[in-house]
Design a protein around this motif. Structure first.
Motif, short mmCIF file in Angstrom:
data_model
loop_
_atom_site.label_atom_id
_atom_site.label_comp_id
_atom_site.label_asym_id
_atom_site.label_seq_id
_atom_site.Cartn_x
_atom_site.Cartn_y
_atom_site.Cartn_z
N ILE A 247 0.83 -1.21 0.00
CA ILE A 247 0.00 0.00 0.00
C ILE A 247 0.87 1.27 0.00
O ILE A 247 0.61 2.19 -0.76
CB ILE A 247 -0.95 0.00 1.22
N ILE A 248 1.90 1.29 0.82
CA ILE A 248 2.65 2.54 0.99
C ILE A 248 3.82 2.64 0.01
O ILE A 248 3.97 3.63 -0.69
CB ILE A 248 3.13 2.70 2.44
N TRP A 249 4.67 1.61 -0.05
CA TRP A 249 5.84 1.72 -0.93
C TRP A 249 5.49 1.53 -2.39
O TRP A 249 5.89 2.30 -3.24
CB TRP A 249 6.90 0.70 -0.50
N ALA A 250 4.70 0.49 -2.67
CA ALA A 250 4.38 0.21 -4.08
C ALA A 250 3.23 1.07 -4.58
O ALA A 250 3.07 1.23 -5.80
CB ALA A 250 4.06 -1.27 -4.24
N SER A 251 2.42 1.61 -3.67
CA SER A 251 1.25 2.44 -4.03
C SER A 251 0.37 1.77 -5.08
O SER A 251 -0.01 2.38 -6.08
CB SER A 251 1.70 3.82 -4.54
#
Lengths: 107, 143
Positions: free
Chosen positions: B106-110
């Motif tokens: 969710i956060i790094w790969a978006s």
């Protein structure tokens, strides 16, 4: 006691990460409200899912002890219940991660 | 159709060797593996499109979780020694790894969230379809 410890640890971790995640241009009041909402959301989800899983496992163990021949059917039903409950916990985690780090209404 | 039966048999033999002794559990895990392969096929077909990657990652995560949940539950209920410590370590380890994987996705790969949640929901879809087919088969037998 262990459950309470994990919930408290989770809450502290989420609140700690929240301050790092957001840039300074967002209103601090909003950040703190989001952090509280996330902590409460994850805590309530963990609480409910923990109770549900515990009750399910308790009933399955009792059923298997009383009637060992029915253990196969009980295990399948238990698996279904656990999968549903765990999915709920994972959904709660996803929603909380979105609230904290990918909130569409902030920034 | 016969080809599918053979593949089913191969997968079920593999699952039996891996410790899945109950028929219904084996069928559920087998269907979940098919859904995982569907996710992989979508990733390849759409050439690493973000939504396909998110769906595939969600499928992989839910399949891994379901696999370990099914295996762990069988050992909890049937193991005469209890194995409480091993179950606890396995459960919290799986939870931590899932959390880290979701954090990364969710956060790094978006990645697109709707596709990720759809991938994570494949377990629910699998169980629902299995229940509906089982109910239908039972009705047919009774009639």
């Amino acid at each position: 006691m262990r459950k309470l410890f994990f919930i408290a640890l989770n809450t502290v971790a989420l609140m700690g990460l929240a301050s790092v995640a957001f840039a300074a241009d967002v209103d601090p009041g909003t950040i703190s409200m989001i952090a509280i909402a996330t902590a409460l959301g994850m805590g309530i989800a963990a609480f409910g899912c923990g109770i549900g899983q515990g009750l399910g496992l308790k009933a399955a163990c009792e059923g298997t002890a009383r009637n060992p021949e029915a253990s196969g059917k009980i295990t399948v039903t238990l698996l279904l219940g656990m999968a549903f409950i765990e999915s709920l916990a994972i959904y709660a985690l996803v929603v909380n991660l979105i609230l904290l780090f990918a909130n569409p209404f902030v920034g | 159709m016969r080809q599918l039966g053979r593949i089913n048999l191969k997968i079920e033999t593999f699952l039996r060797r891996s410790g899945f002794h109950l028929d219904d559990v084996r069928i559920l895990v087998r269907n979940q593996i098919y859904l995982f392969f569907l996710g992989c096929a979508l990733v390849v077909l759409f050439r690493l499109a973000p939504w396909a990657v998110a769906f595939g990652a969600g499928c992989a995560l839910s399949t891994l979780n379901f696999w370990h949940l099914a295996k762990g539950l069988q050992s909890i209920v049937h193991n005469p020694d209890g194995a409480v410590a091993a179950s606890l370590i396995r459960f919290y380890g799986r939870l931590a790894l899932s959390g880290l994987a979701l954090f990364g996705l969710i956060i790094w790969a978006s990645l697109p969230l709707a596709a990720l949640i759809a991938g994570l929901s494949t377990v629910i879809v699998n169980i629902l379809f299995w229940g509906v087919f089982r109910f239908h088969r039972q009705k047919v037998k009774e009639a």
